[in-house]
Design an enzyme around this catalytic site. Sequence first.
Site, PDB file in Angstrom:
ATOM      1  N   LYS A   1     -12.337 -12.737  32.813  1.00 12.65           N
ATOM      2  CA  LYS A   1     -13.741 -12.838  32.053  1.00 12.65           C
ATOM      3  C   LYS A   1     -14.601 -11.462  32.328  1.00 12.65           C
ATOM      4  O   LYS A   1     -14.358 -10.515  33.157  1.00 12.65           O
ATOM      5  CB  LYS A   1     -14.413 -13.862  32.697  1.00 12.65           C
ATOM      6  CG  LYS A   1     -14.657 -13.643  34.432  1.00 12.65           C
ATOM      7  CD  LYS A   1     -15.232 -15.062  35.196  1.00 12.65           C
ATOM      8  CE  LYS A   1     -15.583 -14.695  36.231  1.00 12.65           C
ATOM      9  NZ  LYS A   1     -16.366 -15.811  37.168  1.00 12.65           N
TER      10      LYS A   1
ATOM     11  N   ARG B   1     -22.232 -25.732  41.804  1.00 12.12           N
ATOM     12  CA  ARG B   1     -22.524 -25.363  40.207  1.00 12.12           C
ATOM     13  C   ARG B   1     -21.725 -26.554  39.551  1.00 12.12           C
ATOM     14  O   ARG B   1     -21.932 -27.554  39.548  1.00 12.12           O
ATOM     15  CB  ARG B   1     -21.871 -23.886  40.199  1.00 12.12           C
ATOM     16  CG  ARG B   1     -22.649 -23.158  41.149  1.00 12.12           C
ATOM     17  CD  ARG B   1     -22.208 -21.632  40.440  1.00 12.12           C
ATOM     18  NE  ARG B   1     -20.767 -21.364  40.532  1.00 12.12           N
ATOM     19  CZ  ARG B   1     -20.032 -20.143  40.218  1.00 12.12           C
ATOM     20  NH1 ARG B   1     -20.880 -19.156  40.229  1.00 12.12           N
ATOM     21  NH2 ARG B   1     -18.729 -20.113  40.128  1.00 12.12           N
TER      22      ARG B   1
ATOM     23  N   TYR C   1     -38.204  11.724  34.642  1.00  8.70           N
ATOM     24  CA  TYR C   1     -39.246  11.242  34.337  1.00  8.70           C
ATOM     25  C   TYR C   1     -39.966  10.865  35.951  1.00  8.70           C
ATOM     26  O   TYR C   1     -39.482  10.330  36.756  1.00  8.70           O
ATOM     27  CB  TYR C   1     -38.941   9.881  33.993  1.00  8.70           C
ATOM     28  CG  TYR C   1     -38.660   9.701  32.446  1.00  8.70           C
ATOM     29  CD1 TYR C   1     -39.702   9.725  31.368  1.00  8.70           C
ATOM     30  CD2 TYR C   1     -37.399   9.311  31.984  1.00  8.70           C
ATOM     31  CE1 TYR C   1     -39.210  10.077  30.180  1.00  8.70           C
ATOM     32  CE2 TYR C   1     -37.033   9.047  30.559  1.00  8.70           C
ATOM     33  CZ  TYR C   1     -37.905   9.458  29.668  1.00  8.70           C
ATOM     34  OH  TYR C   1     -37.784   9.431  28.465  1.00  8.70           O
TER      35      TYR C   1
ATOM     36  N   MET D   1     -32.056   6.472  30.524  1.00 10.08           N
ATOM     37  CA  MET D   1     -31.241   5.685  29.834  1.00 10.08           C
ATOM     38  C   MET D   1     -29.661   6.551  29.319  1.00 10.08           C
ATOM     39  O   MET D   1     -28.671   5.727  29.578  1.00 10.08           O
ATOM     40  CB  MET D   1     -31.860   5.177  28.468  1.00 10.08           C
ATOM     41  CG  MET D   1     -30.883   4.145  27.553  1.00 10.08           C
ATOM     42  SD  MET D   1     -31.690   3.471  26.192  1.00 10.08           S
ATOM     43  CE  MET D   1     -33.106   2.746  26.727  1.00 10.08           C
TER      44      MET D   1
END
EC number: 5.1.1.1
Length: 397
Positions: free
Chosen positions: A41, A139, A270, A318
């Site tokens: 998964k 769960r 930054y 980013m």
Amino acid sequence: MPVGAPAARATAWVDTDALARNCRRLADRLGPRRLLCAVVKANGYGHGFELAARAALAGGARWLAVASADEALALRDAGLDARTLVMGALSERELADALRCSADVVVWELGFVERVAQVAQRLGVVARCHIKLDTGMGRLGTRSERTALACAELVATRPSLELAGAMTHFATADELDDDGYFDAQLERFTRLVAILREALGSRFVAHAANSAAVFRDPRSHFDMARCGIAIYGLDPFHEDAHARGLEPVLTLESYLACVKQLDRGESVGYGRTWRAERPTRVGIVPIGYGDGIRRALSNRGWVLVGGRRRPIVGTISMDNLAVDLGPRPEGERIGEPVVLIGGQGEERISAEEVARLLGTINYEVATALAARVRRLPLSRRAAELPPGAGSARCEHG
């Protein structure tokens, strides 16, 4: 692109041979009478679901497990027809998709069993169902052994359904000092399996163990184990994978795109969160939080350049991050590979180390890798590096 740079800004090299060997190690620990289900998964825990699934099957896994119907469909679209278990909750549409691609599904409520029967009948298929008991994870699953038995008995009465399995999920298998919680969960599930065997026979597969439980306690192995983190060579106990005979599969790599000379007091990134304390050289690496490199590693994390550890400096953006290469050139060249997770020379940065810096777990580090990071088998690495890679000299100033 700088001369000699790799063919992509960010690549996750996946050692499929190591993944297969990890599966064989787990299968050997389980023994010949038990099945290994490889959990692929979340895009194969960030490693690429198709690469992971094919390698796991080559290493002896007999089943695959995913969280969603879309993931099961993706496996089928890739031509993988191994027995597949969808472990997550399913909407009506997702249930139909799962059954269309012959995936097993998980049930724990009588109403949902009825719905599965209706959808399976409408599609003209037999739905293989796994009864889930919530033994303490809190769960998915029923907390009631009586409800679990009722679900199993209802499955047995419907011609469009087949009782394929009974399962639970451990909450503290990776925590050895858990005040007996693991043992209590194991006892509850063992009791349910005995009840189901007596009432319905032994034709279903009982499974409970995750990677940590496989190493922790053979009593948890039952008929099959669902292993995720360990097949990728990541330690289920968040310590040292090698100590458990596991081989890390992932190498996350970018390259030096630019090198700048900074004077004392000059900054990079930054917010000017880092300023040079002395004249130094800073390398710019074209990978950032848009690729899954967490911003929290700013001024804390490390990379490998030329087999040496170099600190990440300044705020990770980013698409780029910066590393301090030191005041004197040490052979670094534009286009030179930069490793963020994995080994280079004698040095290694493990996913567990990165996780500790972030205050999280290796699972999150691996699955955080973004879609724009290419996943390629390690066997293709030589072909991806052009002639002369790393041959251009660093730019100074």
